[in-house]
Scaffold this active site. Sequence first.
Site, mmCIF file in Angstrom:
data_model
loop_
_atom_site.group_PDB
_atom_site.id
_atom_site.type_symbol
_atom_site.label_atom_id
_atom_site.label_comp_id
_atom_site.label_asym_id
_atom_site.label_seq_id
_atom_site.Cartn_x
_atom_site.Cartn_y
_atom_site.Cartn_z
ATOM 1 N N LYS A 113 -5.616 0.209 6.505
ATOM 2 C CA LYS A 113 -4.259 0.624 6.348
ATOM 3 C C LYS A 113 -3.372 0.672 7.505
ATOM 4 O O LYS A 113 -2.210 0.352 7.377
ATOM 5 C CB LYS A 113 -4.436 1.970 5.702
ATOM 6 C CG LYS A 113 -4.818 2.129 4.223
ATOM 7 C CD LYS A 113 -4.369 3.373 3.310
ATOM 8 C CE LYS A 113 -4.839 3.419 2.117
ATOM 9 N NZ LYS A 113 -6.086 3.732 1.777
ATOM 10 N N LYS A 220 -12.279 -6.623 -3.277
ATOM 11 C CA LYS A 220 -12.021 -5.648 -4.483
ATOM 12 C C LYS A 220 -10.887 -5.605 -5.051
ATOM 13 O O LYS A 220 -9.778 -6.020 -4.559
ATOM 14 C CB LYS A 220 -12.658 -4.255 -3.993
ATOM 15 C CG LYS A 220 -11.620 -3.726 -2.960
ATOM 16 C CD LYS A 220 -11.930 -2.076 -3.082
ATOM 17 C CE LYS A 220 -10.586 -1.641 -2.430
ATOM 18 N NZ LYS A 220 -10.576 -0.297 -2.731
ATOM 19 N N LYS A 223 -4.778 -1.920 -5.940
ATOM 20 C CA LYS A 223 -3.424 -1.947 -6.403
ATOM 21 C C LYS A 223 -2.606 -2.833 -5.148
ATOM 22 O O LYS A 223 -1.924 -3.699 -5.595
ATOM 23 C CB LYS A 223 -2.908 -0.691 -6.288
ATOM 24 C CG LYS A 223 -3.476 0.182 -7.455
ATOM 25 C CD LYS A 223 -2.899 1.758 -7.487
ATOM 26 C CE LYS A 223 -4.039 2.506 -8.177
ATOM 27 N NZ LYS A 223 -3.993 4.005 -7.598
HETATM 28 P P1 TYM Z 1 -8.294 5.714 -5.137
HETATM 29 O O1 TYM Z 1 -7.011 6.201 -5.427
HETATM 30 O O2 TYM Z 1 -8.013 4.318 -3.926
HETATM 31 O O3 TYM Z 1 -9.117 5.140 -6.154
HETATM 32 C C1 TYM Z 1 -9.502 6.044 -7.328
HETATM 33 C C2 TYM Z 1 -11.074 5.796 -7.539
HETATM 34 O O4 TYM Z 1 -11.040 4.462 -8.052
HETATM 35 C C3 TYM Z 1 -12.261 4.036 -7.140
HETATM 36 N N1 TYM Z 1 -11.918 2.563 -7.243
HETATM 37 C C4 TYM Z 1 -12.729 1.431 -7.303
HETATM 38 N N2 TYM Z 1 -14.222 1.624 -7.724
HETATM 39 C C5 TYM Z 1 -14.839 0.258 -7.804
HETATM 40 N N3 TYM Z 1 -14.339 -0.950 -7.529
HETATM 41 C C6 TYM Z 1 -12.948 -1.101 -7.238
HETATM 42 N N4 TYM Z 1 -12.326 -1.931 -6.944
HETATM 43 C C7 TYM Z 1 -12.198 0.293 -6.862
HETATM 44 N N5 TYM Z 1 -10.787 0.502 -6.765
HETATM 45 C C8 TYM Z 1 -10.805 1.864 -6.751
HETATM 46 C C9 TYM Z 1 -12.376 4.437 -6.120
HETATM 47 O O5 TYM Z 1 -13.645 4.525 -5.372
HETATM 48 C C10 TYM Z 1 -12.024 5.904 -6.401
HETATM 49 O O6 TYM Z 1 -13.024 6.643 -6.734
HETATM 50 N N6 TYM Z 1 -9.304 8.918 -1.586
HETATM 51 C C11 TYM Z 1 -9.487 8.529 -2.875
HETATM 52 C C12 TYM Z 1 -8.661 9.567 -3.645
HETATM 53 C C13 TYM Z 1 -9.268 11.091 -3.586
HETATM 54 C C14 TYM Z 1 -10.475 11.627 -3.686
HETATM 55 C C15 TYM Z 1 -10.574 12.872 -3.171
HETATM 56 C C16 TYM Z 1 -11.577 11.036 -4.594
HETATM 57 C C17 TYM Z 1 -8.595 12.010 -2.811
HETATM 58 N N7 TYM Z 1 -9.223 13.114 -2.607
HETATM 59 C C18 TYM Z 1 -11.427 13.836 -3.426
HETATM 60 C C19 TYM Z 1 -12.615 11.787 -4.747
HETATM 61 C C20 TYM Z 1 -12.541 13.333 -4.094
HETATM 62 C C21 TYM Z 1 -8.696 7.146 -3.187
HETATM 63 O O7 TYM Z 1 -7.752 6.821 -2.543
HETATM 64 O O8 TYM Z 1 -9.001 6.678 -4.519
#
Ligand code: TYM
Length: 355
Positions: A113, A220, A223
């Site tokens: 990032k 992967k 967004k």
């Molecule tokens: P975020 O918003 O990027 O993604 C949300 C969830 O989707 C999963 N994910 C994927 N899994 C497999 N393949 C992919 N291509 C893919 N893209 C996204 C992510 O692994 C995630 O589970 N930091 C986290 C949000 C968060 C969070 C937390 C999660 C904030 N606090 C506490 C768990 C517990 C995030 O940015 O996810």
Amino acid sequence: MSKEIVLSGIRSTGNLHLGNYYGALRKFVKIQDDYDCRFFIADLHALTTNPDPNDLHANVKKILAEYLAAGIDPEKATIFIQSDVPEIAEMYLLLNMHVGIGELMRTTSFKDKARKALGLSAPSESDDDEAFEKQIIGSETNKRVNAGLLTYPTLMAVDILIQRATKVPVGKDQLQHLELTRRFARRFNSFYNVDYFQEPYDFDFGGAPVKVPGLDGSGKMGKSEGNCIYLIDEPKALRKKVMRAVTDEGPQAPNSPMSEPVANLFSLLELTSTPEVVQQFRDAYADCSIRYGDLKKQLAEDILAVTNPIRERINDILADEDYLRRVVKQGAEKARESAAKTLADVRQIMGIRKF
Ligand code: TYM
């Protein structure tokens, strides 16, 4: 006996894609009957990339509707919005006192990032951390790497620890953050000589962590990569995206190794199709009779079978403002109750006392 606490969240940065669905959302729905589940919308995390204020609320609403449309039941699971729980922000400040900037700077997601924020290209073999750090420190104010981005893992650790969650269903890309959460929990316990936080672990029902690939041949689905299939995609647009997915010139000899773009299509097929269909295409690849067009057509229809029912519900749910308001109000009350209790304990443990 009280149920084990499961917590997970998704950033409100746009519509949900297949990576979010298979990495997170689908698991949320599966486990809501058996655990004390708390699923939230990480709008404070979304702020780390400085979104337009006019978009933030609409994005939160979208994710909320998508959670509900995918089958999360607010009567079974607590659904809340991160910014509705101010205790999180306070504990984020407190936990930051035990987090090193060096360990934060070394996390993969920060490096990615920060590079994006500074407009740098993807890391190469020759990149060394020292040069990168210098670039961050010396960056101009119009291209700064904000401190929220650096302390992103602290906030995520707080989300988990403040709810006293022990199981965290996430995709593969979040495992490093979970590792840090465990480290922070151990450090807090040992610094104050308490046995307060339990270490949380990924929750994948025994399967391997999921990484859903994009349609552009590498990496992967994400967004910010522009390679997504969204749950909300209309059938026509979705078919078009899949048909345009990157492939190669086809296997040139029996049992050839697969190139990354083709292996990615197979990964998507494995997630969405039956084992028989996957095997049929694997056999066709092995004997060189495969036609990628057929594979893509099949893939598009199998994805649509998953996304169609969800998409159809999303718009109805979005239109029902009263329902959405009730869901988040009820969720915030429950989430705040447990967060307030943890925060009071943490303040006490750290020595903050009232006169
Ligand atoms: P975020 O918003 O990027 O993604 C949300 C969830 O989707 C999963 N994910 C994927 N899994 C497999 N393949 C992919 N291509 C893919 N893209 C996204 C992510 O692994 C995630 O589970 N930091 C986290 C949000 C968060 C969070 C937390 C999660 C904030 N606090 C506490 C768990 C517990 C995030 O940015 O996810």
